[in-house]
Write a protein that holds these residues in place. Structure first.
Motif, PDB file in Angstrom:
ATOM      1  N   HIS A 170      42.133  54.177  47.886  1.00  0.00           N
ATOM      2  CA  HIS A 170      41.559  53.442  46.771  1.00  0.00           C
ATOM      3  C   HIS A 170      42.378  52.173  46.560  1.00  0.00           C
ATOM      4  O   HIS A 170      43.615  52.218  46.581  1.00  0.00           O
ATOM      5  N   TYR A 171      41.673  51.062  46.374  1.00  0.00           N
ATOM      6  CA  TYR A 171      42.309  49.753  46.197  1.00  0.00           C
ATOM      7  C   TYR A 171      42.138  49.360  44.733  1.00  0.00           C
ATOM      8  O   TYR A 171      41.050  48.989  44.297  1.00  0.00           O
ATOM      9  N   LEU A 172      43.228  49.462  43.963  1.00  0.00           N
ATOM     10  CA  LEU A 172      43.185  49.246  42.523  1.00  0.00           C
ATOM     11  C   LEU A 172      43.423  47.771  42.190  1.00  0.00           C
ATOM     12  O   LEU A 172      44.448  47.197  42.557  1.00  0.00           O
ATOM     13  N   MET A 173      42.468  47.162  41.488  1.00  0.00           N
ATOM     14  CA  MET A 173      42.535  45.735  41.142  1.00  0.00           C
ATOM     15  C   MET A 173      42.393  45.560  39.633  1.00  0.00           C
ATOM     16  O   MET A 173      41.562  46.209  39.001  1.00  0.00           O
ATOM     17  N   ARG A 174      43.174  44.637  39.074  1.00  0.00           N
ATOM     18  CA  ARG A 174      43.164  44.453  37.619  1.00  0.00           C
ATOM     19  C   ARG A 174      41.882  43.801  37.116  1.00  0.00           C
ATOM     20  O   ARG A 174      41.417  44.099  36.024  1.00  0.00           O
ATOM     21  N   GLY A 175      41.332  42.872  37.884  1.00  0.00           N
ATOM     22  CA  GLY A 175      40.134  42.163  37.447  1.00  0.00           C
ATOM     23  C   GLY A 175      38.866  42.756  38.025  1.00  0.00           C
ATOM     24  O   GLY A 175      38.848  43.908  38.476  1.00  0.00           O
ATOM     25  N   ASN A 176      37.804  41.950  38.019  1.00  0.00           N
ATOM     26  CA  ASN A 176      36.506  42.440  38.509  1.00  0.00           C
ATOM     27  C   ASN A 176      36.247  42.086  39.960  1.00  0.00           C
ATOM     28  O   ASN A 176      35.145  42.285  40.457  1.00  0.00           O
TER      29      ASN A 176
END
Length: 414
Positions: A170-176
């Motif tokens: 899973h690649y967790l990103m703060r934005g959209n």
């Protein structure tokens, strides 16, 4: 009289400076000091090594005898702790002193650690050096589940490593979206779809609140700020660099998220220069201070600094349009110039895997991103170098193929 040049850092900037100094002055005394245990290697290719696509051999650029053949003194595993710019001396942790006439700072940075609980757990990796790549490859070959944090150019390397090593990640990103400072959602969706096709699941408006560890202190999961739990016996974090400037305290060298230099790679302290990722340099195209971590930019900065150190004058000006490419997917990706800056932008999507975005400042092209078709990159770079006002001609610039001659020339000011 022989001039003594001391270079702290053996990345491409420091090595390029050493090579340039030797070419310009056959009698110069040149010393390169690095805290790494091996000579210059290709930072671009270490991601392919970590993916399991390349053996170690092609990664190395310079063996120790490369330095010997050029009469360059290479000091490995040597930590510089202080520089006395009045005495013109560099001091090391081991207690050695290196006197210099000219000093180059090319120490780059170290990966920023997430300020969360268990961010130093076993199984959590940062990706910057060849040693990092070796540890990542060894762990990735046996890992089953993974977590990637950092929605930028280094983070996506870690995602690609998970894909190549068959890690369910899973690649967790703060934005959209991925790299939200340079891509619109339309362009980023091409990357998102490619990640999914390669077995990596993007997770948006996420991040890490803390990591969970087992009784042995090894990472087993990440909990995001929304309370979602993502399992991972492998974790990769790439959220930026902390620049190695601690040893410059008290030296008089101006530091501001890096080392401040002019377009000649000179600091404000006499006979002290800097090059590479660490520099906040005066960009003669932008007309303001900028920073750039691309390989080609660092190499050119090192060469510029080396020539000016030998000339003892402002003989060579750094003026460069950088580029950074990604080859993880079935389509090419390239950014150039300063795609995250500017006051205006224009973009166009040509197909499911072809998209372009151009960034402008004061009507001039300053950077962009190309996905799928890179054929126009040299024309865009030429326009950046020429500093031509073209922002009002995006209908031409965004054609799949255009000629610079098609652009109207702005009338000269009277």
């Amino acid at each position: 009289m022989t001039t003594s040049h001391v270079i702290v850092g053996d990345g491409i900037a420091g090595s390029s400076a050493a090579e340039t100094i030797r070419e310009e002055d056959a009698d110069a005394d040149v010393t390169v000091i690095t805290d790494e245990g091996e000579a210059l290697y290709n930072r671009i290719l270490i991601k392919e090594f970590a993916k399991g696509k390349l053996p170690e051999a092609p990664i190395s650029i310079h063996e120790p005898d490369w330095y010997e053949d050029r009469d360059i003194r290479l000091e490995l595993d040597t930590y510089v702790t202080e520089v006395d710019t009045d005495a013109k001396e560099v001091h090391t942790y081991e207690g050695d002193t290196y006197a210099y006439d000219k000093l180059l700072i090319a120490t780059g940075g170290t990966p920023t650690q997430l300020p969360v609980e268990n961010s130093d757990a076993d199984g959590l990796h940062h990706f910057w050096t060849f040693e990092d790549a070796r540890a990542i490859r060894e762990h990735a070959e046996e890992a089953e589940t993974g977590i990637v944090v950092g929605a930028g150019l280094l983070g996506i390397d870690l995602a690609a490593i998970c894909s190549a090593q068959d890690i369910d990640a899973h690649y967790l990103m703060r934005g959209n979206r991925w790299w939200r400072y340079a891509l619109s959602l339309e362009g980023a969706e091409i990357i998102h779809d490619a990640l999914v096709d390669h077995g990596v699941e993007p997770v948006f408006d996420s991040g890490v609140d803390h990591f969970e560890v087992d009784d042995d202190g090894s990472v087993v999961a990440a909990i995001d700020p929304n309370g979602e739990r993502f399992e991972g016996d492998f974790a990769g974090v790439a959220i930026g660099l902390d620049f190695n400037t601690e040893w410059l305290q008290g030296s008089g060298v101006e530091c501001d998220d890096g080392v401040v230099v002019d377009e000649y790679m000179q600091t404000g302290v006499e006979d002290v220069y800097a090059a590479g990722d660490i520099t906040q340099f005066h960009d003669t195209i932008l007309g303001e201070r900028a920073q750039n971590g691309a390989w080609g930019s660092a190499k050119q900065q090192g060469a510029t600094a080396g020539r000016n150190m030998v000339a003892d004058a402002e003989a060579d000006e750094f003026r460069w349009v950088s580029s950074y490419s990604i080859t993880h997917f079935d389509f090419p990706f390239l950014s150039f110039g300063h795609p995250t800056l500017g006051d205006d932008a224009a973009e166009r999507k040509y197909s499911e895997s072809e998209w372009r975005r151009l960034a402008f400042k004061d009507g001039k092209l300053i950077g962009g991103v190309l996905i799928g078709d890179l054929s126009q990159q040299s024309k865009y770079k030429q326009l950046i170098r020429e500093e031509r006002p073209v922002a009002d001609q995006t209908d031409v610039l965004l054609q799949q193929s255009f000629e610079i001659e098609e652009l109207e020339t702005a009338p000269e000011a009277e």
